[in-house]
Write an enzyme that holds these catalytic residues in place. Structure first.
Site, PDB file in Angstrom:
ATOM      1  N   ARG A 124       0.822  -1.189  -0.026  1.00 51.34           N
ATOM      2  CA  ARG A 124      -0.069   0.105  -0.117  1.00 51.34           C
ATOM      3  C   ARG A 124       0.948   1.250   0.018  1.00 51.34           C
ATOM      4  O   ARG A 124       2.160   1.189   0.096  1.00 51.34           O
ATOM      5  CB  ARG A 124      -1.085  -0.130   1.203  1.00 51.34           C
ATOM      6  CG  ARG A 124      -0.306   0.079   2.508  1.00 51.34           C
ATOM      7  CD  ARG A 124      -1.051  -0.060   3.927  1.00 51.34           C
ATOM      8  NE  ARG A 124      -0.534  -0.087   5.077  1.00 51.34           N
ATOM      9  CZ  ARG A 124      -1.029   0.209   6.141  1.00 51.34           C
ATOM     10  NH1 ARG A 124      -2.251   0.203   6.098  1.00 51.34           N
ATOM     11  NH2 ARG A 124      -0.408  -0.048   7.172  1.00 51.34           N
ATOM     12  N   ASN A 162      -5.327   8.252   3.812  1.00 58.15           N
ATOM     13  CA  ASN A 162      -5.401   7.266   5.171  1.00 58.15           C
ATOM     14  C   ASN A 162      -3.714   7.176   5.549  1.00 58.15           C
ATOM     15  O   ASN A 162      -3.077   7.049   4.627  1.00 58.15           O
ATOM     16  CB  ASN A 162      -5.663   5.966   4.719  1.00 58.15           C
ATOM     17  CG  ASN A 162      -5.957   4.859   5.715  1.00 58.15           C
ATOM     18  OD1 ASN A 162      -6.470   5.172   6.960  1.00 58.15           O
ATOM     19  ND2 ASN A 162      -4.682   3.979   6.265  1.00 58.15           N
ATOM     20  N   GLU A 163      -3.631   7.749   6.807  1.00 58.19           N
ATOM     21  CA  GLU A 163      -2.142   7.767   7.462  1.00 58.19           C
ATOM     22  C   GLU A 163      -1.121   8.113   6.252  1.00 58.19           C
ATOM     23  O   GLU A 163      -0.299   7.361   6.298  1.00 58.19           O
ATOM     24  CB  GLU A 163      -2.003   6.223   7.807  1.00 58.19           C
ATOM     25  CG  GLU A 163      -2.849   5.884   9.158  1.00 58.19           C
ATOM     26  CD  GLU A 163      -2.368   4.424   9.660  1.00 58.19           C
ATOM     27  OE1 GLU A 163      -2.875   4.388  10.669  1.00 58.19           O
ATOM     28  OE2 GLU A 163      -1.643   3.621   8.934  1.00 58.19           O
ATOM     29  N   GLU A 322      -8.673   5.174  14.922  1.00 60.87           N
ATOM     30  CA  GLU A 322      -8.102   3.882  14.712  1.00 60.87           C
ATOM     31  C   GLU A 322      -7.513   3.687  16.251  1.00 60.87           C
ATOM     32  O   GLU A 322      -6.602   4.379  16.698  1.00 60.87           O
ATOM     33  CB  GLU A 322      -6.998   3.476  13.601  1.00 60.87           C
ATOM     34  CG  GLU A 322      -7.725   3.216  12.449  1.00 60.87           C
ATOM     35  CD  GLU A 322      -6.665   2.945  11.384  1.00 60.87           C
ATOM     36  OE1 GLU A 322      -5.685   2.109  11.772  1.00 60.87           O
ATOM     37  OE2 GLU A 322      -6.667   3.062  10.274  1.00 60.87           O
ATOM     38  N   TRP A 330       1.963  -6.142  13.285  1.00 60.53           N
ATOM     39  CA  TRP A 330       3.016  -5.590  12.583  1.00 60.53           C
ATOM     40  C   TRP A 330       4.402  -5.311  13.494  1.00 60.53           C
ATOM     41  O   TRP A 330       5.360  -4.991  13.234  1.00 60.53           O
ATOM     42  CB  TRP A 330       2.866  -4.184  12.209  1.00 60.53           C
ATOM     43  CG  TRP A 330       1.893  -3.200  12.816  1.00 60.53           C
ATOM     44  CD1 TRP A 330       0.448  -3.150  12.704  1.00 60.53           C
ATOM     45  CD2 TRP A 330       2.363  -2.371  14.000  1.00 60.53           C
ATOM     46  NE1 TRP A 330      -0.127  -2.392  13.750  1.00 60.53           N
ATOM     47  CE2 TRP A 330       1.134  -1.685  14.430  1.00 60.53           C
ATOM     48  CE3 TRP A 330       3.226  -2.205  14.560  1.00 60.53           C
ATOM     49  CZ2 TRP A 330       0.728  -0.866  15.217  1.00 60.53           C
ATOM     50  CZ3 TRP A 330       3.315  -1.260  15.598  1.00 60.53           C
ATOM     51  CH2 TRP A 330       2.197  -0.427  16.031  1.00 60.53           C
ATOM     52  N   GLU A 370      -3.261  -8.253   7.221  1.00 64.13           N
ATOM     53  CA  GLU A 370      -3.624  -7.928   8.511  1.00 64.13           C
ATOM     54  C   GLU A 370      -4.687  -8.956   9.094  1.00 64.13           C
ATOM     55  O   GLU A 370      -5.665  -8.689   9.989  1.00 64.13           O
ATOM     56  CB  GLU A 370      -4.392  -6.749   8.565  1.00 64.13           C
ATOM     57  CG  GLU A 370      -3.329  -5.628   7.975  1.00 64.13           C
ATOM     58  CD  GLU A 370      -3.983  -4.244   8.184  1.00 64.13           C
ATOM     59  OE1 GLU A 370      -3.367  -3.229   8.587  1.00 64.13           O
ATOM     60  OE2 GLU A 370      -4.939  -3.941   7.490  1.00 64.13           O
ATOM     61  N   LYS A 371      -4.727 -10.130   8.719  1.00 64.13           N
ATOM     62  CA  LYS A 371      -5.547 -11.273   9.188  1.00 64.13           C
ATOM     63  C   LYS A 371      -5.241 -11.543  10.627  1.00 64.13           C
ATOM     64  O   LYS A 371      -6.255 -11.931  11.273  1.00 64.13           O
ATOM     65  CB  LYS A 371      -5.297 -12.426   8.424  1.00 64.13           C
ATOM     66  CG  LYS A 371      -4.269 -13.347   8.425  1.00 64.13           C
ATOM     67  CD  LYS A 371      -4.043 -14.473   7.469  1.00 64.13           C
ATOM     68  CE  LYS A 371      -2.853 -15.191   7.346  1.00 64.13           C
ATOM     69  NZ  LYS A 371      -1.694 -14.483   7.033  1.00 64.13           N
ATOM     70  N   HIS A 373      -4.556  -9.145  12.966  1.00 66.33           N
ATOM     71  CA  HIS A 373      -4.762  -7.870  13.578  1.00 66.33           C
ATOM     72  C   HIS A 373      -5.991  -8.243  14.401  1.00 66.33           C
ATOM     73  O   HIS A 373      -7.119  -8.477  13.495  1.00 66.33           O
ATOM     74  CB  HIS A 373      -4.503  -6.661  12.716  1.00 66.33           C
ATOM     75  CG  HIS A 373      -4.527  -5.418  13.316  1.00 66.33           C
ATOM     76  ND1 HIS A 373      -5.655  -5.028  14.191  1.00 66.33           N
ATOM     77  CD2 HIS A 373      -3.564  -4.542  13.521  1.00 66.33           C
ATOM     78  CE1 HIS A 373      -5.293  -3.683  14.670  1.00 66.33           C
ATOM     79  NE2 HIS A 373      -4.107  -3.455  14.285  1.00 66.33           N
TER      80      HIS A 373
END
EC number: 3.2.1.23
Length: 692
Positions: A124, A162-163, A322, A330, A370-371, A373
């Site tokens: 990303r 985003n971020e 968030e 991470w 991110e599964k 997370h």
């Protein structure tokens, strides 16, 4: 931007027919799931008290599967389902990551690292902030989104990007080079001014023309980049991303002027990616993403970071966009949250001024990076402690809204801890007295030490009105511009009480050292003249790794070699060392009168424990009284309704043992806490909210 050039604060309005509540929810990615799952999602959101979700953040490829071919059908359906259930939508511009068709057609939008290697698609944020090609495509998508949803009653805000800078903070491409040259010309006007600012007389770096300016690309292992140039590149990189955000924001706002816009910052004790205080003036409401630090600093660091967000927001309500219900994905080791911390952490953000609590994410992903997370609805499903805690938090937030928390603000402390992004960027350079000392570490140490003596400080950006507090702390504020030097001098001269530490006031805004002995521009204010630094470490046998003070504190990493003090200055603590080192008996902490005020200078890195040990003496010297009711085992935070005087007191257990106290007022929310008359016991990870 100056302190006065900030956008008007605008908050997302509730859906028609709905009362204003604390916004509660999280990132929702329905495009990761078959549509038959959506109905269950909406049912469980209603059960949990969710009233807002952020949608479409990474959905560009789904919304525009091929160039100029848009598919809004799926997005229309889920927004309609959510809205009819009373769940508002914070709709993303969807530009956070470009689709494969775009990067294959235009690989020139991909950013380059400092060695010139191209960041390939596959994750990303693989785009250049300064790419005119990428900007054209992104703004086209923004306008298409805005036109399609301009009249949708369920979309209450725009989530722009985003971020920003999470992965593409620095770009060293040809586009970035041209943009950096233009930025330097706009900032300095002439190439001679650039040469002066960067000190290019050193190492034959003189520039004849703006075209000779290049980004700070790879210069060889072990070599040293020009400090002024590197500092400016960090400023430029923050500005370049901000310019891209502003372009997106304005494209959306032109079509949907009634919808407030924000983007999510990443403010934490270790986060200095962008100048978030500068960015804070460009959003309609400040939003932040915060992820907990595992271990004993968990609560204190959270409160510190949330206080800084409140400072960036200038005490207007802000949005926790968030955080995590439990583990992230991470870190090398991703620790889970302990029982109670899901509720406690969220309420700590609320205590510090957040009127919205959202998570990444609603439903835990089944696949992708991110599964693992955590999420509001975990892999274990509805029958899980996490989801039960999510429902409990939803009820607590509803109770606080019913009791009138909305409209209150974080009460102003008497003590301000000043935070400065540019001081951190400058202190990150690789040619400094020690690589173990940075600005970013010291403010948190002071926040925690003050809490240890019962004081909850405000953490405020250097652009804010820190000079309106009774006590202002400058913790390793390495850069003091002429303007901020004047503010310091005026503050103390007019009766302010200043605490300044080592590594404060070393350089001006160009990273040119103030001459005559440190801290150059405010020597007379703090009453010390430092001749050199004395770093400490353990990298060589026999080098000093600490230095004792005669008040029992211990210094690590660095101390100041104070050569002389002002004629009216008073030594509060001195160093103790072997006589041949030249440090035995030298001043370590010095108090000095200046005008109508007084300062205390701390010439050593004492850490949380050493600061806490020294604070009673420092505060007494400054004439600051700590309330007798203060309890260092509790973090006490108050939100106040300035019009009615109503007060909400949040009490958090900072220890791993139960803490009991007498409380005044009516308990309205408790988690891991028990009441017996006026006596309340708060267990570890517990919180109590009292209304007065």
């Amino acid at each position: 931007m100056t302190m006065n050039q900030r956008r008007e604060h605008r908050w997302p309005r509730p859906l028609e027919g709905r009362r204003a509540r604390i916004w509660y929810g999280g990132d929702y990615n329905p495009d990761q799931w078959p549509e038959e799952v959506w109905d269950e999602d909406v049912r469980l959101m209603v059960k949990a008290g969710v009233n807002l979700v952020s949608v479409g953040i990474f959905s560009w490829a789904k919304i525009e599967p091929r160039e100029d071919v848009y598919d809004f059908g799926w997005l229309d359906r889920i927004i309609d389902n959510l809205g009819k259930a009373g769940i508002a939508v914070d709709l993303a511009s969807a530009t956070a990551s470009p689709p494969m068709w775009l990067t294959q057609a235009h690989p020139e939008v991909l950013w380059k690292d400092y060695r010139g290697d191209v960041c390939q698609p596959g994750a990303r944020q693989h785009w250049r902030p300064t790419s005119p090609v990428f900007c054209e495509y992104a703004l086209k998508l923004c306008r298409a989104m805005a036109e399609h949803y301009k009249d949708n009653p369920y979309v209450v805000a725009w989530h722009v990007g985003n971020e920003y800078g999470c992965h593409n903070r620095f770009d060293y491409s040809e586009d970035a080079e041209r943009a950096f040259q233009d930025w330097c010309e706009e900032r300095y006007g002439t190439i001679e001014a650039v040469n002066d600012a960067w000190g290019t007389a050193f190492w034959a770096q003189h520039l004849n023309d703006f075209s000779e300016i290049v980004p700070p690309r790879f210069i060889g292992d072990g070599n040293f980049m020009n400090p002024g140039k590197l500092l400016d590149f960090k400023r430029f990189s923050s500005d370049a991303l901000k310019s891209f955000y502003v372009a997106e924001r304005d494209a959306l706002a032109e079509i949907t002027p009634e919808k407030p816009l924000t983007t999510n910052f990443m403010v934490s004790a270790g986060g200095s990616v962008l100048d978030y205080d500068d960015w804070g003036g460009e959003v309609d409401f400040v939003s932040n993403d915060h992820y907990f630090i595992p271990g004993e600093a968990h609560l204190d660091e959270l409160a510190f970071s949330a206080s800084l967000v409140d400072g960036i927001s200038r005490k207007d309500p802000w949005f926790l966009m968030e955080h995590s219900t439990s583990a992230v994905n991470w870190r090398p080791i991703n620790y889970r949250k302990e029982p109670g911390q899901l509720v406690r952490d969220s309420l700590a953000h609320v205590a510090m001024g957040a009127d919205a609590v959202c998570y990444f994410q609603w439903r835990q992903s089944r696949s992708g990076a991110e599964k693992f997370h955590s999420a509001m609805l975990p892999h274990a499903g509805e029958d899980s402690q996490t989801f039960r805690d999510v429902c409990e938090l939803g009820r607590d937030l509803g109770t606080l809204a019913d009791e009138g928390l909305l409209g209150t603000k974080l009460a102003k402390s008497s003590v301000a801890i000043v935070f400065d992004y540019e001081s951190e960027w400058a202190s990150e350079h690789t040619a400094t007295p020690t690589q173990n000392v940075h600005h970013i570490d010291e403010p948190l140490a002071w926040f925690r030490a003050l809490a240890d003596v019962g004081v909850t400080a405000d953490v405020v950006p250097i652009r804010s009105n820190w000079d309106e507090y009774d006590v202002a702390i400058l913790p390793s504020v390495y850069i003091l511009s002429e303007e901020n030097t004047r503010r310091v001098r005026d503050y103390v001269a007019n009766g302010g009480k200043l605490i300044a530490t080592y590594y404060t006031g070393i350089s001006d805004e160009r990273d040119h050292v103030w001459l005559g002995g440190y801290p150059g521009s405010i020597r007379d204010v703090v009453g010390v003249r430092i001749e050199e630094f004395a770093p400490m470490g353990s990298d060589w046998p026999g080098v000093p790794d600490h230095l004792d003070l005669d008040n029992g504190a211990v210094a690590h990493d660095i101390v100041d070699v104070i050569g002389s003090i002002g004629k009216d200055a008073k030594v509060l603590a001195s160093f103790k060392d072997d006589p041949w080192t030249g440090m035995d008996g030298r001043p370590a902490i010095v108090s000095n009168p200046y005008g109508e005020g007084r300062s205390v200078y701390v010439g050593a890195r004492l850490g949380r424990d050493g600061i806490a040990r020294s604070l009673p003496m420092i505060l007494e010297t400054l004439g600051v009284e700590v309330k007798d009711s203060s309890d260092p085992d509790l973090l006490r935070i108050e939100r106040v309704d300035e019009s009615t005087g109503a007060r909400f007191t949040f009490l958090f257990n900072r220890t791993k043992e139960p803490v009991s106290m007498l409380v005044e007022g009516r308990p309205v929310v408790m988690s891991l806490a028990d009441c017996a008359g006026a006596t309340v016991t708060i267990n570890p990870n517990g919180v109590l909210v009292v209304k007065q």
